[in-house]
Design a protein around this motif. Sequence first.
Motif, PDB file in Angstrom:
ATOM      1  N   PRO A  40       4.546   6.087  -8.531  1.00 62.12           N
ATOM      2  CA  PRO A  40       4.951   5.361 -10.380  1.00 62.12           C
ATOM      3  C   PRO A  40       3.643   4.778 -10.206  1.00 62.12           C
ATOM      4  O   PRO A  40       3.988   3.872 -10.507  1.00 62.12           O
ATOM      5  N   ALA A  41       2.685   5.235 -10.678  1.00 55.59           N
ATOM      6  CA  ALA A  41       1.553   3.973 -11.349  1.00 55.59           C
ATOM      7  C   ALA A  41       1.104   3.600 -12.508  1.00 55.59           C
ATOM      8  O   ALA A  41       1.043   2.122 -12.679  1.00 55.59           O
ATOM      9  N   ARG A  42       1.634   4.242 -13.736  1.00 56.17           N
ATOM     10  CA  ARG A  42       1.938   3.997 -15.465  1.00 56.17           C
ATOM     11  C   ARG A  42       3.231   2.664 -15.030  1.00 56.17           C
ATOM     12  O   ARG A  42       3.716   2.117 -15.545  1.00 56.17           O
ATOM     13  N   ASP A  43       4.491   3.614 -14.713  1.00 56.54           N
ATOM     14  CA  ASP A  43       4.932   1.776 -14.264  1.00 56.54           C
ATOM     15  C   ASP A  43       4.901   1.264 -13.896  1.00 56.54           C
ATOM     16  O   ASP A  43       5.329  -0.329 -14.269  1.00 56.54           O
ATOM     17  N   MET A  44       4.522   0.929 -12.629  1.00 55.11           N
ATOM     18  CA  MET A  44       3.790  -0.609 -11.599  1.00 55.11           C
ATOM     19  C   MET A  44       2.856  -1.384 -13.408  1.00 55.11           C
ATOM     20  O   MET A  44       2.948  -2.567 -13.366  1.00 55.11           O
ATOM     21  N   VAL A  45       1.734  -0.370 -13.593  1.00 55.65           N
ATOM     22  CA  VAL A  45       0.830  -1.068 -15.108  1.00 55.65           C
ATOM     23  C   VAL A  45       1.675  -1.225 -15.868  1.00 55.65           C
ATOM     24  O   VAL A  45       1.828  -2.876 -16.339  1.00 55.65           O
ATOM     25  N   GLU A  56       1.275  -1.201   0.276  1.00 52.33           N
ATOM     26  CA  GLU A  56       0.006   0.207   0.188  1.00 52.33           C
ATOM     27  C   GLU A  56       0.611   2.037   0.151  1.00 52.33           C
ATOM     28  O   GLU A  56       2.152   1.171   0.468  1.00 52.33           O
ATOM     29  N   HIS A  57       0.380   2.678  -0.677  1.00 52.59           N
ATOM     30  CA  HIS A  57       0.811   3.840  -0.712  1.00 52.59           C
ATOM     31  C   HIS A  57       2.102   3.188  -1.851  1.00 52.59           C
ATOM     32  O   HIS A  57       1.348   4.010  -2.719  1.00 52.59           O
ATOM     33  N   LEU A  58       3.401   2.953  -2.007  1.00 53.98           N
ATOM     34  CA  LEU A  58       4.488   3.170  -2.765  1.00 53.98           C
ATOM     35  C   LEU A  58       4.231   4.606  -3.623  1.00 53.98           C
ATOM     36  O   LEU A  58       4.927   4.474  -4.601  1.00 53.98           O
ATOM     37  N   ILE A  59       4.046   5.595  -2.260  1.00 60.44           N
ATOM     38  CA  ILE A  59       4.551   7.082  -3.523  1.00 60.44           C
ATOM     39  C   ILE A  59       6.172   6.778  -3.163  1.00 60.44           C
ATOM     40  O   ILE A  59       5.724   7.844  -4.788  1.00 60.44           O
ATOM     41  N   VAL A  60       7.014   6.190  -2.576  1.00 65.64           N
ATOM     42  CA  VAL A  60       8.563   6.543  -3.963  1.00 65.64           C
ATOM     43  C   VAL A  60       8.660   5.324  -4.297  1.00 65.64           C
ATOM     44  O   VAL A  60      10.207   4.946  -3.198  1.00 65.64           O
ATOM     45  N   CYS A  61       8.547   4.676  -4.235  1.00 64.61           N
ATOM     46  CA  CYS A  61       8.545   2.988  -4.415  1.00 64.61           C
ATOM     47  C   CYS A  61       9.835   2.756  -5.986  1.00 64.61           C
ATOM     48  O   CYS A  61       9.585   3.550  -7.012  1.00 64.61           O
ATOM     49  N   PRO A  62      10.253   2.300  -5.389  1.00 69.69           N
ATOM     50  CA  PRO A  62      11.455   2.336  -6.416  1.00 69.69           C
ATOM     51  C   PRO A  62      12.072   1.417  -7.617  1.00 69.69           C
ATOM     52  O   PRO A  62      10.097   0.126  -6.897  1.00 69.69           O
ATOM     53  N   PRO A  63      11.690   0.916  -8.242  1.00 72.36           N
ATOM     54  CA  PRO A  63      11.735   0.199  -9.914  1.00 72.36           C
ATOM     55  C   PRO A  63      12.320  -1.068  -8.965  1.00 72.36           C
ATOM     56  O   PRO A  63      11.109  -1.910  -9.507  1.00 72.36           O
ATOM     57  N   GLU A  64      13.305  -1.322  -8.119  1.00 72.66           N
ATOM     58  CA  GLU A  64      13.507  -3.038  -7.390  1.00 72.66           C
ATOM     59  C   GLU A  64      12.389  -3.579  -6.152  1.00 72.66           C
ATOM     60  O   GLU A  64      11.784  -4.895  -6.307  1.00 72.66           O
ATOM     61  N   ASN A 121     -10.799  10.844  -9.604  1.00 77.78           N
ATOM     62  CA  ASN A 121     -10.452  12.495 -10.047  1.00 77.78           C
ATOM     63  C   ASN A 121      -8.432  11.918 -10.185  1.00 77.78           C
ATOM     64  O   ASN A 121      -8.291  12.109 -10.979  1.00 77.78           O
ATOM     65  N   LEU A 122      -8.263  12.507  -8.693  1.00 79.14           N
ATOM     66  CA  LEU A 122      -6.723  12.066  -8.813  1.00 79.14           C
ATOM     67  C   LEU A 122      -5.565  10.758  -9.563  1.00 79.14           C
ATOM     68  O   LEU A 122      -5.128  11.111 -10.037  1.00 79.14           O
ATOM     69  N   GLY A 123      -6.797   9.865  -9.788  1.00 76.04           N
ATOM     70  CA  GLY A 123      -6.385   8.392 -10.691  1.00 76.04           C
ATOM     71  C   GLY A 123      -5.778   8.934 -11.783  1.00 76.04           C
ATOM     72  O   GLY A 123      -4.769   8.707 -12.669  1.00 76.04           O
ATOM     73  N   CYS A 124      -6.536   9.326 -12.340  1.00 74.37           N
ATOM     74  CA  CYS A 124      -6.808   9.894 -13.867  1.00 74.37           C
ATOM     75  C   CYS A 124      -5.085  11.359 -14.279  1.00 74.37           C
ATOM     76  O   CYS A 124      -4.766  11.439 -14.535  1.00 74.37           O
ATOM     77  N   LEU A 125      -6.005  12.574 -13.239  1.00 75.61           N
ATOM     78  CA  LEU A 125      -5.392  14.125 -13.549  1.00 75.61           C
ATOM     79  C   LEU A 125      -3.687  13.741 -12.841  1.00 75.61           C
ATOM     80  O   LEU A 125      -2.585  13.887 -13.189  1.00 75.61           O
ATOM     81  N   LYS A 126      -3.634  12.783 -11.426  1.00 73.16           N
ATOM     82  CA  LYS A 126      -2.147  12.359 -11.202  1.00 73.16           C
ATOM     83  C   LYS A 126      -1.419  11.207 -11.550  1.00 73.16           C
ATOM     84  O   LYS A 126      -0.375  11.165 -11.635  1.00 73.16           O
ATOM     85  N   TYR A 127      -2.012  10.055 -11.656  1.00 77.32           N
ATOM     86  CA  TYR A 127      -1.315   8.853 -12.087  1.00 77.32           C
ATOM     87  C   TYR A 127      -1.333   8.970 -13.460  1.00 77.32           C
ATOM     88  O   TYR A 127      -0.808   7.712 -13.970  1.00 77.32           O
ATOM     89  N   LYS A 128      -1.980   9.724 -13.638  1.00 79.63           N
ATOM     90  CA  LYS A 128      -2.879   9.852 -15.384  1.00 79.63           C
ATOM     91  C   LYS A 128      -2.380   8.367 -16.553  1.00 79.63           C
ATOM     92  O   LYS A 128      -2.618   7.627 -17.196  1.00 79.63           O
ATOM     93  N   LEU A 129      -3.451   7.651 -15.262  1.00 78.52           N
ATOM     94  CA  LEU A 129      -4.583   6.719 -16.009  1.00 78.52           C
ATOM     95  C   LEU A 129      -5.355   7.175 -17.003  1.00 78.52           C
ATOM     96  O   LEU A 129      -6.416   7.898 -15.824  1.00 78.52           O
TER      97      LEU A 129
END
Length: 408
Positions: free
Chosen positions: A304-309, A268-276, A336-344
């Motif tokens: 980094p939602a898009r990187d996760m997808v 959960e959260h994963l705001i600053v989730c690194p690539p590893e 709203n934030l999912g579209c506007l901030k994560y760009k999903l």
Amino acid sequence: MKKVLVSNIGMLATPKGSAAKCGKSQGEIEILRDAWVLIEDGMIAKVGTGKCECAEGAEVIDAGGKLVTPGLVDAHTHLIFGGWRQNELGLKLHGATYLEIQNAGGGIQSTTNATRSATEEELRDKAAKALDEMMGFGTTTVEAKSGYGLATEHELKALQVIKDLDEQHPMDVVATFMGAHLVPAEYKNDRAEYIRLVCEEMMPAVKEQGIAKFCDVFCEADTFTMEESRKILEAGLKYGLRPKIHADEIEAIGGSVLAGEIGAISSEHLIVCPPEGIASMAKGGVIACLLPATSFNLGAVFAPARDMVNAGVPVAMATDFNPGSCPCLNMQFVINLGCLKYKLTPEEVLTAVTLNGAAAIDMADKVGSVEVGKQGDLVIWESPDLDYICYRVGSNLAKTVIKKGVIV
Ligand code: NIG
Ligand code: FE
């Protein structure tokens, strides 16, 4: 048998299936026009388009040509707490950080003090009001964590309140044990003893009473280290509690890597989730449960939602409703934030707040999509289509909320 027909649906938008969707399939949803849904004894019995020939004797709910989606699933909340913490707003405006406030005895510790002094009844009434409000915004299933008791008696009290609410309130409420939310003040000089208490006293009691499905831990700087978190989640597994983890919310100290290693149901959260961390979650089949309203409230960056997808990690989205980092229980703001901030895309976001949220709390066989055999949990929106609810910010567009076939 009680039959309910939701008719005259302008657009029915729903993901499909009973498991989390990842990668490209996160954005592949079904859109039906001129549709109807037949609910029998609370369960979806038939979905179709055009004229419904099987609705004899059914109570009709006319959707008025509007958008219908599955009821929203809020897969991460800290629903049970005493008091609020509006005083921290001023501290933050003067530059104090979340962890500085926590380390000075504010934050989770101050809510713990308020929660310990509240009665079960007070906590239940307060949480029931929050559940009413959530339903008004379109949420029909929530996860709720303990974690403001931080003593056996008070953790069990919170979990009992969650159980009562699940039984008494129309909302489905799924319980997570989070005794490892913070080392409470009285154990500050003996954190090993507190962790022992969580694992050897609280967990056996939670198992014996059968009042939680998951175990969560706040893996964060100045809170629980990666190795402490591993120990706690492994102990939880011994007591049948599936692991969840608050990871990479403020600092990346290995929580998302651990999530993959331990096979957590969600991280959960994963705001600053690194690539590893993303790679570990992909490998371990972990659902990323993202909480954009917390980033908003903390003034932080967005996960980094898009990187996760792109990495094939299923993305769910929830509120994180709590009195500190996110005093927001409105899943429409999350959309709203999912579209506007994560760009999903709106389609990816819909999957995140329905089916993937359901999967993150092991409920995807029951809720999270409008399909035969699932619960009749639907929202009729004051909206012609899916894009509209993603783009309108600040209004409540949930027109009619239906839980198990009943308007709530
Ligand atoms: O998810 N991070 C830990 N728990 C909550 C905040 C709890 C609080 O501030 O009271 C969260 O952000
Ligand atoms: Fe949280």
